[in-house]
Design an enzyme around this catalytic site. Sequence first.
Site, mmCIF file in Angstrom:
data_model
loop_
_atom_site.group_PDB
_atom_site.id
_atom_site.type_symbol
_atom_site.label_atom_id
_atom_site.label_comp_id
_atom_site.label_asym_id
_atom_site.label_seq_id
_atom_site.Cartn_x
_atom_site.Cartn_y
_atom_site.Cartn_z
ATOM 1 N N CYS A 54 2.116 -6.320 5.150
ATOM 2 C CA CYS A 54 1.756 -6.107 6.559
ATOM 3 C C CYS A 54 1.772 -4.628 6.913
ATOM 4 C CB CYS A 54 2.719 -6.855 7.484
ATOM 5 S SG CYS A 54 2.698 -8.629 7.241
ATOM 6 N N ARG A 131 -2.805 -14.201 8.025
ATOM 7 C CA ARG A 131 -3.539 -12.941 8.255
ATOM 8 C C ARG A 131 -4.942 -13.285 8.740
ATOM 9 N NH1 ARG A 131 -0.134 -9.412 5.674
ATOM 10 N NH2 ARG A 131 1.113 -10.414 4.064
#
Length: 219
Positions: A54, A131
């Site tokens: 991330c 995501r």
Amino acid sequence: MENNTIGGYSMPRIGDSAPDFEAITTQGRLRFSDFGKNKWIVLFSHPADFTPVCTTEMSGFAKRKNEFEELNTERLGLSIDSVHAHLGWVNNVREKTGVYFDFPIIADIDMKVSKLYGMLQPNESETAAVRAVFFIDPKKKIRLIMYYPLNVGRNMNEILRVLKALQVSDKHKVAMPLDWKPGENVIVPPPKTLDEMNERLADETLEKVDFYLAEKALA
Ligand code: BEZ
């Protein structure tokens, strides 16, 4: 048409109006319908703050700021973390790497927005958003959706490529072939009537395989 629902969670699709919401972000309270007026919006979720993949992805969204701005596009992040966690992470990444997440990041601790946008996919994770990337046009219509699992980071070149492709397609009423990149030939939509077909066959300005597969360069 009604919004799609799967397993009790809303699952927006391409062509749907982007669902409206209000949320707390790293830049204060945000009402989505008031955000990014007359602009494209890229809305992206990440599974968790202070995690390695991330961090690389969010840094990508920050470092490519100028390219998003050139495409008249606002960036809007999201994860199921508190705003305090977001602030700590943003500051930590800035201190350690010099990269500053300058775009708002939604603190979706009640998972309201994640559920509204199908970012919470319980068979992948019940507590973290996957995501996702939603490409939303200036009329707040969803134009393209990407979903990646927790263990594979996204590709920023592809995110910027499809954003540009959507905008060029709208502007010139054309379509993009396999692996299209800015500057390359585009596809002229196929004819829908015999008259249009005959016109297409007679058109010497196009690069044609046949009437249904024709390309042209953009001026
Ligand atoms: C990561 O960003 O590294 C990550 C986050 C959640 C699950 C797995 C990896």
